[in-house]
Structure formats: C-alpha cells, structure tokens
Design a protein around this motif. Structure first.
Motif, PDB file in Angstrom:
ATOM      1  N   ASP A   5       0.833  -1.198   0.000  1.00  0.00           N
ATOM      2  CA  ASP A   5       0.000   0.000   0.000  1.00  0.00           C
ATOM      3  C   ASP A   5       0.870   1.252   0.000  1.00  0.00           C
ATOM      4  OD1 ASP A   5      -2.323  -1.441   0.012  1.00  0.00           O
ATOM      5  OD2 ASP A   5      -2.652  -1.277   2.166  1.00  0.00           O
ATOM      6  N   THR A  30      -9.277   9.290  -2.078  1.00  0.00           N
ATOM      7  CA  THR A  30      -9.677   8.618  -0.850  1.00  0.00           C
ATOM      8  C   THR A  30     -10.991   9.215  -0.345  1.00  0.00           C
ATOM      9  OG1 THR A  30      -7.343   8.319  -0.307  1.00  0.00           O
ATOM     10  CG2 THR A  30      -8.932   7.908   1.452  1.00  0.00           C
ATOM     11  N   GLY A  31     -11.985   8.360  -0.156  1.00  0.00           N
ATOM     12  CA  GLY A  31     -13.278   8.805   0.320  1.00  0.00           C
ATOM     13  C   GLY A  31     -14.183   9.398  -0.735  1.00  0.00           C
ATOM     14  N   LYS A  32     -13.684   9.588  -1.968  1.00  0.00           N
ATOM     15  CA  LYS A  32     -14.489  10.148  -3.054  1.00  0.00           C
ATOM     16  C   LYS A  32     -15.065   9.061  -3.951  1.00  0.00           C
ATOM     17  CE  LYS A  32     -11.704  14.339  -3.339  1.00  0.00           C
ATOM     18  NZ  LYS A  32     -10.812  15.146  -4.169  1.00  0.00           N
ATOM     19  N   THR A  33     -14.323   7.950  -4.092  1.00  0.00           N
ATOM     20  CA  THR A  33     -14.744   6.867  -4.971  1.00  0.00           C
ATOM     21  C   THR A  33     -14.029   5.590  -4.548  1.00  0.00           C
ATOM     22  OG1 THR A  33     -14.865   6.099  -7.279  1.00  0.00           O
ATOM     23  CG2 THR A  33     -12.939   7.397  -6.677  1.00  0.00           C
ATOM     24  N   SER A  34     -14.613   4.473  -4.935  1.00  0.00           N
ATOM     25  CA  SER A  34     -13.965   3.190  -4.649  1.00  0.00           C
ATOM     26  C   SER A  34     -13.083   2.738  -5.814  1.00  0.00           C
ATOM     27  CB  SER A  34     -15.020   2.126  -4.357  1.00  0.00           C
ATOM     28  OG  SER A  34     -15.875   1.962  -5.475  1.00  0.00           O
ATOM     29  N   LEU A  35     -12.995   3.550  -6.864  1.00  0.00           N
ATOM     30  CA  LEU A  35     -12.192   3.197  -8.037  1.00  0.00           C
ATOM     31  C   LEU A  35     -10.712   3.056  -7.707  1.00  0.00           C
ATOM     32  CD1 LEU A  35     -13.670   5.565 -10.753  1.00  0.00           C
ATOM     33  CD2 LEU A  35     -13.982   3.088 -10.578  1.00  0.00           C
ATOM     34  N   ALA A  36     -10.197   3.995  -6.944  1.00  0.00           N
ATOM     35  CA  ALA A  36      -8.770   4.034  -6.628  1.00  0.00           C
ATOM     36  C   ALA A  36      -8.552   5.015  -5.486  1.00  0.00           C
ATOM     37  CB  ALA A  36      -7.967   4.465  -7.854  1.00  0.00           C
ATOM     38  N   ASP A  37      -7.334   5.017  -4.943  1.00  0.00           N
ATOM     39  CA  ASP A  37      -6.975   5.970  -3.889  1.00  0.00           C
ATOM     40  C   ASP A  37      -6.412   7.259  -4.462  1.00  0.00           C
ATOM     41  OD1 ASP A  37      -7.748   4.159  -1.930  1.00  0.00           O
ATOM     42  OD2 ASP A  37      -5.722   3.339  -1.719  1.00  0.00           O
ATOM     43  N   ASP A  83      -4.542   1.505 -15.332  1.00  0.00           N
ATOM     44  CA  ASP A  83      -5.200   1.177 -14.062  1.00  0.00           C
ATOM     45  C   ASP A  83      -4.287   0.236 -13.291  1.00  0.00           C
ATOM     46  OD1 ASP A  83      -6.743   0.271 -11.964  1.00  0.00           O
ATOM     47  OD2 ASP A  83      -8.515  -0.153 -13.189  1.00  0.00           O
ATOM     48  N   ASP A  86      -4.721   0.708  -7.016  1.00  0.00           N
ATOM     49  CA  ASP A  86      -4.888   1.849  -6.113  1.00  0.00           C
ATOM     50  C   ASP A  86      -4.581   3.184  -6.776  1.00  0.00           C
ATOM     51  OD1 ASP A  86      -5.606   0.158  -4.062  1.00  0.00           O
ATOM     52  OD2 ASP A  86      -3.606   0.076  -3.190  1.00  0.00           O
TER      53      ASP A  86
END
Length: 117
Positions: A5, A30-37, A83, A86
């Motif tokens: 990570d 982070t916290g905006k979408t589950s697509l990536a950090d 892609d 993370d």
C-alpha cells in the motif's frame, strides 16, 4: 502480487519524472470513490511521447511485481489510461487533456489537490 500500500504512487511519480512527463497532477480520491486511492493526470508532448511515458510506467509497475495492470488507448496514444489498482494514471496529449479537463471533473481545483513539479 501487488505493491505494498502506498508504494505504487511514488514509483509512478518517479517514472513520470524520468520520462519527462509534463504538468503532472495528483488527485487524492480517498473517500471520493472506490475506483482508486489516487489519480495521476499528466501530459506528453506528442503521441510518441505519450506512448513512451505509458510504456515506462507499465514496465516499472511490472518490474516492481505489480500484476493485472490494465491499459487502454495505446494504439492511438492521444490518451492512455493505466489502471494499477490503487492508482489510476491518465497520460494525455495537451490538446486532449484540455478538452476532457479531468482535473475539474474530479475536483482537481480543490485545496488539498496538488501539482507535482
């Protein structure tokens, strides 16, 4: 196998710097979408430069043990999406980047988002 990570972001940013990518921006997802950090948006001067940048990032990820990297847009190299789980990397030609303006769409103008020099 996957990078630890947080290890992908500095690896990718270093590779982009080595490849002379321009106007690199990192957007914290982070916290905006589950697509990536994180999302990285950067530019190459031409189709050939975009392809070279993308190839170097993909190779660096593979050499570090990251498997399952997905890539879109390599045949034309106006916009290449990488892609890496993370971290999502967008490599654009400047005109295409300006047209799609992902920085604005993903809130790149919010405080806390940063340009990388």
């Amino acid at each position: 196998m996957k990078l630890d990570d947080g290890a992908a972001l500095p690896l990718i940013l270093g590779t982009l710097d080595d490849a002379k990518a321009e106007d690199t921006v990192v957007i914290d997802l982070t916290g905006k979408t589950s697509l990536a950090d994180s999302m990285i948006i950067t530019s190459g001067r031409s189709n050939r430069h975009v392809a070279s940048i993308a190839d170097r990032v993909i190779e660096a990820l593979k050499e570090s043990g990251q498997h399952g990297v997905k890539v879109e847009g390599m045949p034309h190299c106006d916009w290449v999406l990488i892609d890496a789980g993370d971290v999502i990397v967008h490599v654009f030609r400047p005109e295409v980047r300006h047209f799609y303006n992902l920085e604005k769409m993903w809130g790149g103008d919010r405080p806390g988002e940063r340009a990388v020099s």
